[in-house]
Design a protein around this motif. Sequence first.
Motif, short mmCIF file in Angstrom:
data_model
loop_
_atom_site.label_atom_id
_atom_site.label_comp_id
_atom_site.label_asym_id
_atom_site.label_seq_id
_atom_site.Cartn_x
_atom_site.Cartn_y
_atom_site.Cartn_z
N LYS A 167 0.84 -1.20 0.00
CA LYS A 167 0.00 0.00 0.00
C LYS A 167 0.88 1.25 0.00
O LYS A 167 0.61 2.22 -0.72
CB LYS A 167 -0.92 0.00 1.24
N GLU A 168 1.95 1.21 0.80
CA GLU A 168 2.85 2.37 0.84
C GLU A 168 3.46 2.62 -0.54
O GLU A 168 3.57 3.75 -0.99
CB GLU A 168 3.98 2.13 1.85
N ASN B 215 2.20 1.78 -3.44
CA ASN B 215 1.17 2.34 -4.32
C ASN B 215 1.00 3.84 -4.07
O ASN B 215 0.89 4.61 -5.02
CB ASN B 215 -0.17 1.62 -4.08
N ASP B 216 1.01 4.23 -2.80
CA ASP B 216 0.88 5.67 -2.47
C ASP B 216 2.07 6.46 -3.03
O ASP B 216 1.90 7.54 -3.58
CB ASP B 216 0.84 5.88 -0.95
N ILE B 217 3.26 5.89 -2.87
CA ILE B 217 4.47 6.57 -3.35
C ILE B 217 4.39 6.77 -4.87
O ILE B 217 4.78 7.82 -5.39
CB ILE B 217 5.73 5.74 -2.98
N TYR C 174 1.84 7.35 -6.68
CA TYR C 174 1.02 8.53 -6.98
C TYR C 174 1.84 9.81 -6.88
O TYR C 174 1.74 10.70 -7.71
CB TYR C 174 -0.18 8.63 -6.03
N ILE C 175 2.66 9.86 -5.80
CA ILE C 175 3.44 11.08 -5.56
C ILE C 175 4.50 11.27 -6.65
O ILE C 175 4.76 12.37 -7.10
CB ILE C 175 4.17 11.00 -4.18
N ARG D 288 6.70 4.45 9.41
CA ARG D 288 6.11 4.69 8.08
C ARG D 288 6.89 5.74 7.26
O ARG D 288 7.22 5.52 6.10
CB ARG D 288 4.67 5.14 8.25
N ARG E 216 8.99 5.07 3.78
CA ARG E 216 8.67 5.79 2.54
C ARG E 216 9.89 6.52 2.00
O ARG E 216 10.19 6.46 0.81
CB ARG E 216 7.59 6.84 2.82
#
Length: 261
Positions: free
Chosen positions: A114-115, A117-119, A121-122, A149, A153
């Motif tokens: 999940k982390e 996937n979030d990265i 986006y950024i 966390r 990241r």
Amino acid sequence: KIYTSPIIHPQTLKKIGFVVVINDVTEVRKLERIRSDFVANVSHELRTPLTSIQGFVETLRNGAIEDSETRNKFLNIIEFETERLTRLINDILSLSEIENVKEGLITEEVAIDKEINDIFYIIEKSAYNKNIKLIKDLNCDNLKINSNRDRLRQMIINLIDNGIKYTPEGGFVKVTTKKLNNNIIITVEDSGIGIAAENIPRLFERFYRVDKGRSRKLGGTGLGLAIVKHIVESMKGNIAVESEVGKGTKFIIYLPQNKKI
Ligand code: ADP
């Protein structure tokens, strides 16, 4: 090793107790040297962009400000150098924070995929701007890791950022996760310029760059990989590098995994 110590004569080494003392002294000296080298490096790294900013401000003041094209060009340089200074200071603070946390970083259960996937986006925009394909192959869907966390990241972002920086247009950066025995393995691979074998041993040193000019032009601070290494160590993990000049580079992180949902 002990007999080459410059301060103690070998004859004083009869008692085993002394050996410990000598090693301690050498260790303390080594740490002192690393620290003072670091301060010297930081001062130099700060001075370079400051000198450049000062120079361009002066030139603008001496008349270059009248010409709109020159003015814009110089202001862009000043902005670029200011941003680099900010990144440098943030990186120095990160390093010192990671080093100084004695009781360990505050951790929580983090779902690794999940982390990532979030990265993505950024980071998608900077890859897109350079026409670099971002690929992921995530296989730790239901796995969580006990970790800090923000640091986790930062570690992955630094590696992807480097992948984008050191890969020419049209290339790719690929992130993979998988579980093997009790480790979570994260790899960040690119199709970039690669790193010659003789440069790999020094890669994680603070301010070490294979090509100083190139790193500067790309806005690098020379601290990204030192931060990655510190974070990996704080998580009791390991990091390895495989690279081939002109082909690409692969960073492999092994993190001990402790819990499954
Ligand atoms: P920088 O801010 O200069 O990128 P880093 O600590 O992140 O500093 O990396 C140190 C050096 O390692 C870089 O200057 C570059 O020479 C080399 N490097 C790091 N990542 C890569 C990569 N993915 N491909 C090629 N070279 C790399």
